[in-house]
Write an enzyme that holds these catalytic residues in place. Structure first.
Site, PDB file in Angstrom:
ATOM      1  N   THR A 154      21.705 -22.364  25.861  1.00 62.11           N
ATOM      2  CA  THR A 154      21.886 -21.213  24.741  1.00 62.11           C
ATOM      3  C   THR A 154      22.328 -19.986  25.503  1.00 62.11           C
ATOM      4  O   THR A 154      23.279 -19.419  24.873  1.00 62.11           O
ATOM      5  CB  THR A 154      20.354 -21.091  24.126  1.00 62.11           C
ATOM      6  OG1 THR A 154      19.996 -22.171  23.422  1.00 62.11           O
ATOM      7  CG2 THR A 154      20.470 -19.835  23.178  1.00 62.11           C
ATOM      8  N   CYS A 155      21.479 -19.829  26.721  1.00 62.75           N
ATOM      9  CA  CYS A 155      22.142 -18.652  27.394  1.00 62.75           C
ATOM     10  C   CYS A 155      23.476 -18.457  27.814  1.00 62.75           C
ATOM     11  O   CYS A 155      24.118 -17.440  27.793  1.00 62.75           O
ATOM     12  CB  CYS A 155      21.250 -18.295  28.647  1.00 62.75           C
ATOM     13  SG  CYS A 155      19.504 -18.495  28.424  1.00 62.75           S
ATOM     14  N   SER A 156      24.201 -19.831  28.223  1.00 66.74           N
ATOM     15  CA  SER A 156      25.377 -19.870  28.656  1.00 66.74           C
ATOM     16  C   SER A 156      26.569 -19.812  27.749  1.00 66.74           C
ATOM     17  O   SER A 156      27.650 -19.225  27.628  1.00 66.74           O
ATOM     18  CB  SER A 156      25.839 -21.030  29.570  1.00 66.74           C
ATOM     19  OG  SER A 156      25.201 -20.927  30.875  1.00 66.74           O
TER      20      SER A 156
END
Length: 168
Positions: free
Chosen positions: A54-56
């Site tokens: 999700t962060c990437s």
């Protein structure tokens, strides 16, 4: 837990620099949070770890994409803080092509996460103490807005939410 109106905690983060400059060498360089936020408006978002799906895929790209909008709203810098070392954060910055738009800051020992009270204990999953996913607007060293995610969610710490708060 830190809240709106509080002073940002004193801590030292690490930033990987690929280019030697005035006062910084190639490699990890210390960033004194109190000094670096003084007199500035910082859009800060924190993540449990680098290279997570999700962060990437959503988090970091959203802040890179809205860089010009943040600048137009009076934000001086955008910071991504994660409980990783500076080398990992530097590699993630290259992977995400953040350039000079987002400062990728390492909180290797989770000292900043602990000082904010925004920790996520993932020791049962073999990942140790991490940071919760959140975003905050910091003005002259004080928290102006704070958006903390519920576990497993990605609803309020995104670039669009913090940008709306920066615009006032």
């Amino acid at each position: 837990m830190i809240k709106v109106g509080d002073t940002i905690p004193s801590a030292t983060l690490q930033e990987y620099s690929e280019v030697e400059g005035e006062g910084c060498s190639i490699g990890p360089n210390a960033v004194d949070v109190s000094k670096a936020t003084a007199g500035k408006t910082i859009a800060l978002f924190a993540l449990p770890g680098a290279f997570t799906p999700t962060c990437s895929a959503k988090h970091v790209p959203g802040y890179v994409q809205h860089y010009d909008d943040f600048k137009a709203a009076g934000v001086d810098e955008i910071w991504c803080v994660s409980v990783n070392d500076a080398f990992v954060m530097g590699a993630w910055a290259r992977d995400q092509k953040t350039g000079t738009k987002v400062r990728m800051l390492a909180d290797g020992s989770a000292d900043f996460a602990k000082a904010t009270g925004l920790t996520l204990d993932l020791t049962g999953r073999g990942m140790g103490l991490r940071s919760n996913r959140y975003s905050m607007l910091v003005k002259d060293g004080k928290v102006a807005s704070l958006n903390v995610e519920a576990p497993g969610k990605f609803e309020v710490s995104n670039a669009e939410t913090l940008l709306a708060q920066a615009r006032g």
